[in-house]
Write an enzyme that holds these catalytic residues in place. Sequence first.
Site, mmCIF file in Angstrom:
data_model
loop_
_atom_site.group_PDB
_atom_site.id
_atom_site.type_symbol
_atom_site.label_atom_id
_atom_site.label_comp_id
_atom_site.label_asym_id
_atom_site.label_seq_id
_atom_site.Cartn_x
_atom_site.Cartn_y
_atom_site.Cartn_z
ATOM 1 C CD GLU A 101 -1.771 1.682 2.879
ATOM 2 O OE1 GLU A 101 -1.388 2.844 3.149
ATOM 3 O OE2 GLU A 101 -2.167 0.871 3.757
ATOM 4 C CD GLU A 116 7.202 4.764 1.844
ATOM 5 O OE1 GLU A 116 6.315 4.637 2.709
ATOM 6 O OE2 GLU A 116 7.809 5.836 1.636
HETATM 7 ZN ZN LIG Z 1 0.998 2.592 7.020
#
Ligand SMILES: [Zn+2]
Length: 1002
Positions: free
Chosen positions: A103, A176
């Site tokens: 995501e 990330e």
């Molecule tokens: Zn998150």
Amino acid sequence: MSSQLFCPSRFLRQGSKSVTTILKNKSFYSSYAKTLAPGDQLHGYRVQQVRQVPELELTAIALEHEATGAQHLHIDREDSNNVFAVGFHTPVSDSTGVPHILEHTTLCGSEKYPVRDPFFKMLNRSLATFMNAFTASDYTIYPFATTNPIDYANLRNVYMDAAFHPRLEKLDFKQEGWRLEHEDPTDTSTPITFKGVVYNEMKGQTSDANYLYYIRAHESMFPGTTYEHSSGGEPARIPDLTHEQLVNFHKTHYNPSNARFYTYGNFPLEDHLSAIQERLSSFKRVDVPYVNKKVTPWTEPRKMSSTCAFDPLSPPDRQTRVSLSFLGNETRDTFETFSMRLLSYLLLDGHASPMYKALIDTNLGSEFSANTGYDSSTSTSCLSIGLQGVKDSDVALVQERIVQVLNDVKKEGFDNKRIEAAIHQMELGQKHKTADFGLTLMHGITSGWFNQVDPIDLLEINKNIERLKQELAEGDFFESRIDKYLLNNPHQLIFTMQPDQEYATKLSKAEEQRLADKVNQLSDTDKAEIAKDGKQLSANQDKVEDLSCLPTLELNDISPKMKRTVLDHTGLCNTPVQWRTTSTNGITYFRAISSLPSLQDDLKVYLPLFCDALLSLGTRTQSMAEIDEEIRLYTGGLRASTTVSTSHSDIDHTEEGIALIGNCLDRNVDKMYDILSKLILETNFDDTEKLKTLIIGNASGLVNSVAEAGHIFARTFAASSLTPAMHNAELLSGMTQVTFMNQLAATEDLTEVVAKLKTIAATVLKQPTLRVAVTCGEDAVSANESALSRFITSLPNDDHVPQHQHSNVFVPKYAKTFFPLPFSVNFSAKAYRGVPYTHADGAKLQVLSSLMTNHYLHREIREKNGAYGGGARYAGLNGLLSFYSYRDPRTLETLQTYASATDWILQRQFTEQELTEAKLSIFQGVDAPISVSEEGMLQFVNGVSDDMRQRRREQLLAVTQNDIRQVAEDYLKTNEASMAILGEANDKLMNDSSWTIQQFGQ
Ligand SMILES: [Zn+2]
């Protein structure tokens, strides 16, 4: 919060308590109901269903994309706040957090938009009223909302490209997800450590004991299924994930055959379909991965336990959590889900509920455990009942009580009035006009939709209510369900969690060990790569990018004129009343503010407790359970709270008050005002048992909110020495209040507390201090006038209003304060004094904060230092500029970032495009649709008129590069600031004499 956090946690938890909030228009009409029918073909789609849902005044159209099987639900409704969302079914088979990391990484650049973080960049090129992404336990969804059609098309392009054609580069995965990197990436002599946005985010999440409790209990209910794993990621397991696995997960899950599209609002369906179809044309239908969701039912109850960090903020002997969880129905059966939700509401919600009486009123625990309620986010639902703040020795007693209550309810059933009240709440919920209706609807249906539920069935509330009434009349409705799901259900879990003094140490030891294992296995090539990637990542972060590939709105897409709200001001019995007459679907919204005389701080700190007491203690003739039932039967809820506002023309002038807020169907206005005056006049402050319960619950709730929103506590504390309003805010809702309430919770003798509350009761909520705002339909004005007059005259009308006693002139002080707390990541804030709302520099400071966040702080604090969030925020109404960081693993570096921010902005030359972007991001908030109950409230609460707001609007639009420099010089460079940090004890801060160490509880 001004910055958007891409956080899955809010969404992982599907509360049981909310009754769907929905809205109703008088002129409901949709052409689709006439022109479309099942079987019709449209832009490569086949229509499957067309259904009208009159109670929500919408038409739902379900379609399937013929080539790929992509599902599409369109909600046609006369609402300009249009929503788009694309979601994918993403169940997991491990706890590496792959859907969560995906995501994040999906939003790091795509084929058509090959820039770093196009999502964040779009936040500034759009007037979106909402943009976010969520990872739930078995799906991932990317929604946005906007009222502007060009904006909608722009964002849809960016979202679609991100979802279907992300770059997913290895460095993005490292940034990330997780990576090994030298503490200082530019210096290979510094030790190697774990870094990564999701890695730190989940470390932060799991250091919140409530989250940990919820997630552990839930996972334990579903062994052998996807739900036994964490989709967000376990910090211990995240480093098992490889880049290759991430890319594969995307390939197998992010394809149209595994997707659901949701569109909502008044933009035409044809436009949606043709635009989406164009982007899907390169895809073929594929098989979607199978993952087991069906748990094998247990043959006998199971007991499990776990540990969490010891909480120095809470009483040491009351830190145990215990709950009973029961496997429920298949969520595919929507009526059963509806019935179970209602059962959960009747058992658990409010003072009159049997579980509240048996568990909370008796002080067995401080509040319900985080997992309490009905959870239908899984394919088989589950219902949990439990407590936190329990004594170790009471664990067995809690279980006994729960079972006892269930037996009693099975025998005696629920009071009809309670059931009636629940149905009334649903009726009122349908009529309430919210500003984000399309998103609320989406959240209500998605998890079912990904579990084979027909989403339109979930919208037809009236159908369920009708069937409920019928089956209730036949009898044995709740009794049989209590029997089947709760009392005679072998699939039940008794889950306890106890604090461990060594927890944090063990956790960091385990992390060190994992790190050492990884580092020991590194070859020279690996090490070289780590050094290279670390440098590359830092370099990337400083690279100025060409963003011209991204679509954008222009400054002239912002309307120069604001929407005005027509208000009438009258007087009733010498009380000023603000009227807003508009279409409200038969609901009256009431708000009153009673401004306070100046109270001493030691009395003022009791005000929040006083407000809660009004709605918790009951009167001498009626218990709170009885009053609570009346509230639910006749109103949509009543609230009392403290309010603090800063004068719009002088930040050293503040108004403090008590606000009363309520709403009800027009036919019940008499009853609503009667209940309000009863609470004000007759509350029984001598009920020390109830008071004790309230204090313990409040203390525990406050402690939990520090872990969740520490940056707000840090910001409030930092600002508290700068203006009188923030001094008060700190007393009423900051760390001072947390400490105070926990001290009260440890006090046995409440005599003094009762005396203080009575003193306050004798001083506040009098006629001469009152002002009222009513929002209602034209036809309800006169009913409100007469009921309101009675309410006002029922309040004491002392001739003598306590005069503002001589109060000390407020002198700003600049302080640095550190609160050592057992968090593995920190929260920090630095606050500067700004200007009052009407001052021309306010708009400039607001644009400055936006520029600083987008071009500097976000990069430094989030991307480089690995904090979950960070930025600058200018609070226009309070006149305060603050920097903050959220779940920050490197606070000392962040302090450096704050310190260099001023020099950075002074030398930075902004382009017109950058200024426009900053303004667009501000106007997202300024022009966001608001619910009808909020219209005119800025005027009522803060005295900010539409003329002032229009002026502010013009000032914002006019801000230039020179203005930015001017305010940076005037407010940041020359002014001092205050700082506050909440978090892990840090030697450097502890030994720095310029910092005041504030130990909790002292
Ligand atoms: Zn998150």
